[in-house]
Design an enzyme around this catalytic site. Structure first.
Site, mmCIF file in Angstrom:
data_model
loop_
_atom_site.group_PDB
_atom_site.id
_atom_site.type_symbol
_atom_site.label_atom_id
_atom_site.label_comp_id
_atom_site.label_asym_id
_atom_site.label_seq_id
_atom_site.Cartn_x
_atom_site.Cartn_y
_atom_site.Cartn_z
ATOM 1 N N HIS A 1 0.834 -1.216 0.000
ATOM 2 C CA HIS A 1 0.000 0.000 0.000
ATOM 3 C C HIS A 1 0.864 1.261 0.000
ATOM 4 O O HIS A 1 0.433 2.307 0.483
ATOM 5 C CB HIS A 1 -0.941 0.033 1.220
ATOM 6 C CG HIS A 1 -1.681 -1.244 1.444
ATOM 7 N ND1 HIS A 1 -2.909 -1.514 0.904
ATOM 8 C CD2 HIS A 1 -1.322 -2.360 2.144
ATOM 9 C CE1 HIS A 1 -3.302 -2.723 1.259
ATOM 10 N NE2 HIS A 1 -2.350 -3.265 2.008
ATOM 11 N N SER A 25 15.390 21.329 -16.390
ATOM 12 C CA SER A 25 14.179 22.109 -16.642
ATOM 13 C C SER A 25 14.558 23.410 -17.328
ATOM 14 O O SER A 25 15.654 23.926 -17.142
ATOM 15 C CB SER A 25 13.486 22.399 -15.299
ATOM 16 O OG SER A 25 12.721 23.584 -15.392
ATOM 17 N N LYS A 69 16.337 21.473 -11.047
ATOM 18 C CA LYS A 69 15.684 20.226 -11.428
ATOM 19 C C LYS A 69 16.592 19.225 -12.119
ATOM 20 O O LYS A 69 17.464 19.594 -12.895
ATOM 21 C CB LYS A 69 14.498 20.511 -12.367
ATOM 22 C CG LYS A 69 13.315 21.174 -11.698
ATOM 23 C CD LYS A 69 12.644 20.323 -10.628
ATOM 24 C CE LYS A 69 11.829 19.197 -11.205
ATOM 25 N NZ LYS A 69 10.599 19.685 -11.840
ATOM 26 N N GLU A 81 9.875 8.272 -17.142
ATOM 27 C CA GLU A 81 8.494 8.730 -17.369
ATOM 28 C C GLU A 81 8.011 8.382 -18.772
ATOM 29 O O GLU A 81 6.873 7.963 -18.979
ATOM 30 C CB GLU A 81 8.408 10.245 -17.174
ATOM 31 C CG GLU A 81 8.661 10.684 -15.746
ATOM 32 C CD GLU A 81 8.871 12.196 -15.674
ATOM 33 O OE1 GLU A 81 7.906 12.930 -15.862
ATOM 34 O OE2 GLU A 81 10.018 12.620 -15.448
ATOM 35 N N LYS A 134 -0.126 -5.060 -39.345
ATOM 36 C CA LYS A 134 1.318 -4.832 -39.269
ATOM 37 C C LYS A 134 1.661 -3.555 -38.510
ATOM 38 O O LYS A 134 2.588 -3.543 -37.703
ATOM 39 C CB LYS A 134 1.917 -4.806 -40.679
ATOM 40 C CG LYS A 134 1.962 -6.216 -41.287
ATOM 41 C CD LYS A 134 2.332 -6.225 -42.748
ATOM 42 C CE LYS A 134 1.179 -5.860 -43.660
ATOM 43 N NZ LYS A 134 0.001 -6.743 -43.550
#
Ligand code: ARG
Length: 435
Positions: free
Chosen positions: A155, A276, A282, A289, A324
């Site tokens: 969790h 960035s 950054k 990602e 394809k």
């Protein structure tokens, strides 16, 4: 001139040709198309369906075309209908009537079904090799940090201490299953549909077993109608690759989390991150990602192809030309993602001190503390209650199970003695479960 000009009274409109053409997508199968035609022509000659001389002219002509396509000397005509038509037309242009005999006892329907299988067979192998490279990068990283301990999560809450290496090796298992799924699908795909003709087979005395063997197939497809209309192998491969992308996406998600300041468990190498345009501090995990994002596109390939196939009556329908683009994109995307993931994983630096610090908080040795009491004879459910009370005390008093004074332990249960501290160290917890 079109293959079917005899039946028609006028040329197809340019929009018809443009819309109908698949050469932009299928020209990458030129090797397999030629390989299939070489086997087919050799079989036709051996069976006496065409003359030895024609067979030889076809063979030489196809080999020359192959070489020129490899070198780029022969440009592919973007206006041709598909790669099959282009190669046959080029051959006929060069060798005349013999070229026109190549298509005896064959249809583009069994031809294309054969070509895709041959092409995807090679793609499966290349993809398995790419997966193996990632497995190696993960195994090397696991060996490099073999004793780093981090909190294992359920969790996304700290659960129990685990080895960083074990966490990485969990992905190893997923990728091993991905390879097995690809092999499995490739094995099922490895039946030759040549000889199915358009759908009803052929009246020529062809030798299907011979072409199948020459092309490295395990056998021949049993039913000619199924032979030309089956695209299960494309669906299976898109599905196997979708599952692979799920695994790559989950790995990426963990890397994104782990390199955040909140976790700080790993640092990705500068060469495999980006900055960035506005925020000077950054360092972004763009590759991870993008891999996570590209999984969506592969799932789309699978969904698209399932939808193309679901309403098609037997046998071949032009809709199937869409197969394809989907299956090729799935392979291309997975290879691209693996190519990005391997160096990113290989160069990432783990930060074991931070992992350890996170593991030392959050009472992730509480289960072990309960096990300690079980070892002293208390039933597990009672031990669980006792440790729950201990954790509440720790939280109230600002302690951890490692620092809670023995007096407080004993106020909750007389079964505790000094050895509890050794029992609940992170190392002891991890060690105990490695059996
Ligand atoms: N370009 C076609 C495809 O990819 C080849 C088969 C064409 N067959 C036909 N009957 N039009 O499916």
């Amino acid at each position: 001139m079109k293959l079917w000009a005899g039946r028609f009274s006028k040329e197809a409109a340019k929009t018809t040709n443009d819309f109908n053409s698949s050469i932009a997508v299928d020209s990458r199968m030129f090797r397999e198309d030629i390989q299939g035609s070489l086997a087919h022509a050799a079989m036709l000659a051996r069976q006496g369906i065409i003359s030895e001389a024609d067979g030889e002219a076809i063979r030489k002509g196809l080999l020359a075309i192959l070489e020129e396509l490899e070198s780029g000397a022969l440009p592919i005509d973007p206006d041709a209908e598909d790669i099959h038509t282009f190669i046959e037309a080029t051959l006929t242009e060069r060798i005349g009537d013999a070229g026109k005999r190549l298509h005896t006892g064959r249809s583009r329907n069994d031809q294309v079904a054969t070509d895709i299988r041959l092409y995807l067979r090679g793609q499966c192998e290349a993809l398995r090799a790419a997966i193996a490279a990632l497995q190696k990068a993960l195994a090397d990283k696991a060996a490099e940090y073999s004793d780093a301990i981090l909190p294992g999560y359920t969790h996304l809450q700290r659960a129990q201490p685990i080895l960083f290496s074990a966490h990485l090796l969990a992905y190893q298992e997923m990728f091993a299953r991905d390879c097995a799924r690809l092999s499995d699908a490739a094995r099922r795909m490895n039946q030759c549909p040549l000889g199915s003709g358009a759908l009803a087979g052929t009246g020529y005395p062809i030798d299907r077993a011979n072409t199948a063997l020459a092309l490295g197939f395990e056998g021949v497809t049993a039913n000619t109608i199924d032979g030309v209309s089956d695209r299960d192998f494309c669906l299976e491969l898109c599905s196997a690759i979708s599952i692979l992308m799920v695994h790559l996406s989950r790995l990426s998600e963990e890397l994104v989390l782990w390199c955040s300041w909140e976790f700080r468990f790993v640092e990705l190498d500068d060469a495999y991150t980006t900055g960035s345009s506005i925020m000077p501090q950054k360092k972004n995990p763009d590759l991870a990602e993008l891999i996570r994002g590209k999984s969506g596109r592969v799932f789309g390939d699978l969904m698209g192809l399932l939808t193309v196939m679901k309403g098609l009556p037997l046998a071949y329908n032009k809709d199937m030309q869409e197969d394809k683009e989907a299956v090729f994109d799935a392979f291309d995307t997975a290879r691209l993602c693996l190519g990005a993931a391997v160096p990113m994983v290989a160069t990432m630096r783990a930060l074991p001190e931070n992992m350890r610090r996170a593991a030392a908080e959050g009472f992730i040795n509480a289960t072990d503390c309960a096990d300690y009491l079980v070892g002293k004879g208390l039933p597990f459910r009672d031990a669980y209650q006792v440790v729950g009370a201990l954790v509440a005390r720790c939280i109230a008093g600002g302690f951890t199970l490692e620092t809670l004074p023995l007096g407080q332990y004993q106020e909750v249960s007389q079964l505790f003695s000094e050895d509890v501290y050794d029992f609940v160290t992170l190392e002891a917890c991890v060690e105990r479960r490695q059996k």
